[in-house]
Design an enzyme around this catalytic site. Structure first.
Site, short mmCIF file in Angstrom:
data_model
loop_
_atom_site.label_atom_id
_atom_site.label_comp_id
_atom_site.label_asym_id
_atom_site.label_seq_id
_atom_site.Cartn_x
_atom_site.Cartn_y
_atom_site.Cartn_z
N ASP A 233 -6.43 -28.57 -8.16
CA ASP A 233 -6.73 -27.29 -7.35
C ASP A 233 -6.33 -27.65 -5.90
O ASP A 233 -6.80 -28.64 -5.30
CB ASP A 233 -8.08 -26.82 -7.35
CG ASP A 233 -8.21 -25.51 -7.14
OD1 ASP A 233 -8.21 -24.50 -7.81
OD2 ASP A 233 -7.98 -25.02 -5.72
N ASN B 165 -12.28 -17.49 -14.85
CA ASN B 165 -12.79 -16.15 -13.94
C ASN B 165 -11.85 -15.25 -14.52
O ASN B 165 -10.56 -15.27 -15.03
CB ASN B 165 -12.36 -16.26 -12.54
CG ASN B 165 -13.11 -17.38 -11.88
OD1 ASN B 165 -14.42 -17.57 -11.88
ND2 ASN B 165 -12.59 -18.19 -10.91
N VAL C 170 -5.52 -15.51 -9.36
CA VAL C 170 -4.15 -15.89 -9.90
C VAL C 170 -4.03 -15.27 -11.37
O VAL C 170 -4.96 -16.00 -11.98
CB VAL C 170 -3.72 -17.33 -9.80
CG1 VAL C 170 -2.35 -17.45 -10.47
CG2 VAL C 170 -3.74 -18.09 -8.34
N HIS D 213 -6.62 -19.78 -16.45
CA HIS D 213 -6.72 -21.06 -16.20
C HIS D 213 -8.09 -21.61 -16.14
O HIS D 213 -8.96 -20.77 -16.00
CB HIS D 213 -5.96 -21.49 -14.84
CG HIS D 213 -6.30 -20.74 -13.71
ND1 HIS D 213 -5.86 -19.31 -13.48
CD2 HIS D 213 -7.36 -20.57 -12.77
CE1 HIS D 213 -6.45 -18.88 -12.50
NE2 HIS D 213 -7.56 -19.64 -11.95
N HIS E 135 -10.90 -24.08 -15.04
CA HIS E 135 -11.40 -24.76 -13.73
C HIS E 135 -12.24 -25.94 -14.17
O HIS E 135 -13.34 -25.31 -15.05
CB HIS E 135 -12.09 -24.00 -12.87
CG HIS E 135 -11.61 -22.78 -11.95
ND1 HIS E 135 -10.98 -22.99 -10.71
CD2 HIS E 135 -11.15 -21.78 -12.31
CE1 HIS E 135 -10.65 -21.86 -10.26
NE2 HIS E 135 -10.49 -21.05 -11.21
P1 5GP Z 1 -8.90 -18.34 -9.67
O1 5GP Z 1 -9.60 -17.79 -8.47
O2 5GP Z 1 -7.67 -17.19 -10.07
O3 5GP Z 1 -9.86 -18.40 -10.75
O4 5GP Z 1 -8.58 -19.69 -9.31
C1 5GP Z 1 -7.05 -19.78 -8.71
C2 5GP Z 1 -7.13 -21.22 -8.13
O5 5GP Z 1 -5.84 -21.66 -7.92
C3 5GP Z 1 -7.90 -21.18 -6.61
O6 5GP Z 1 -8.96 -22.19 -7.00
C4 5GP Z 1 -6.99 -21.66 -5.89
O7 5GP Z 1 -7.68 -22.62 -4.77
C5 5GP Z 1 -6.09 -22.29 -6.58
N1 5GP Z 1 -4.59 -22.25 -6.10
C6 5GP Z 1 -3.93 -21.15 -5.82
N2 5GP Z 1 -2.67 -21.32 -5.15
C7 5GP Z 1 -2.43 -22.72 -5.55
C8 5GP Z 1 -1.40 -23.67 -5.42
O8 5GP Z 1 -0.21 -23.14 -4.89
N3 5GP Z 1 -1.49 -24.80 -5.59
C9 5GP Z 1 -2.72 -25.36 -6.45
N4 5GP Z 1 -2.82 -26.54 -6.84
N5 5GP Z 1 -3.88 -24.55 -6.40
C10 5GP Z 1 -3.51 -23.28 -6.10
#
Ligand code: 5GP
Length: 114
Positions: free
Chosen positions: A30, A87, A96, A100, A102
């Protein structure tokens, strides 16, 4: 189902620190880690949210957990423990829209997440 930043990571348009990859999955660090280990594990198939999974995705979804535990073992956090989070939508904190998991560990985590 529009493309997300994670599709760009899959296609290597955007770089990421890849931890695991095979035909169906990609796992990478992340960009904004919440713990010493914070890895995102996703199917390459574009499924926006957990609400969109279908019966025929069962094996694909189960595979996320097998990859997560294999990575946890490889990183040496399996015995101490870790947390898996998926999430869903706005109230669940999803940012996003490409499902996915975590994998978070490497420190004692508090409960319950805010
Ligand atoms: P969500 O909030 O959708 O459960 O998690 C999305 C995760 O993607 C977040 O923890 C955020 O830090 C990570 N993230 C967003 N953009 C990028 C990116 O461009 N590269 C990487 N490696 N992680 C990302």
């Amino acid at each position: 189902m529009s493309e997300t930043i994670f599709d760009k990571i899959i296609s290597r348009e955007i770089p990421a620190e890849i931890v695991y990859e095979d035909e169906n999955y990609l796992a990478f660090n992340d960009i904004n880690p919440q713990a010493p280990i914070h890895i995102l594990i996703m199917p390459k198939k574009r499924i926006p949210t957990i609400n969109d999974i279908q019966k025929n995705d069962s094996e694909l979804i189960a595979g996320l957990f097998f990859i997560a535990k294999d990575i946890a073992i490889k990183k040496g956090i399996d015995k101490d423990g870790y947390r898996l989070i998926l999430n869903c939508n706005e109230n669940g904190g999803q940012s996003v829209y490409h499902i996915h998991l975590h994998l978070i560990g490497g420190r004692k985590l508090s409960w319950i997440p805010g």
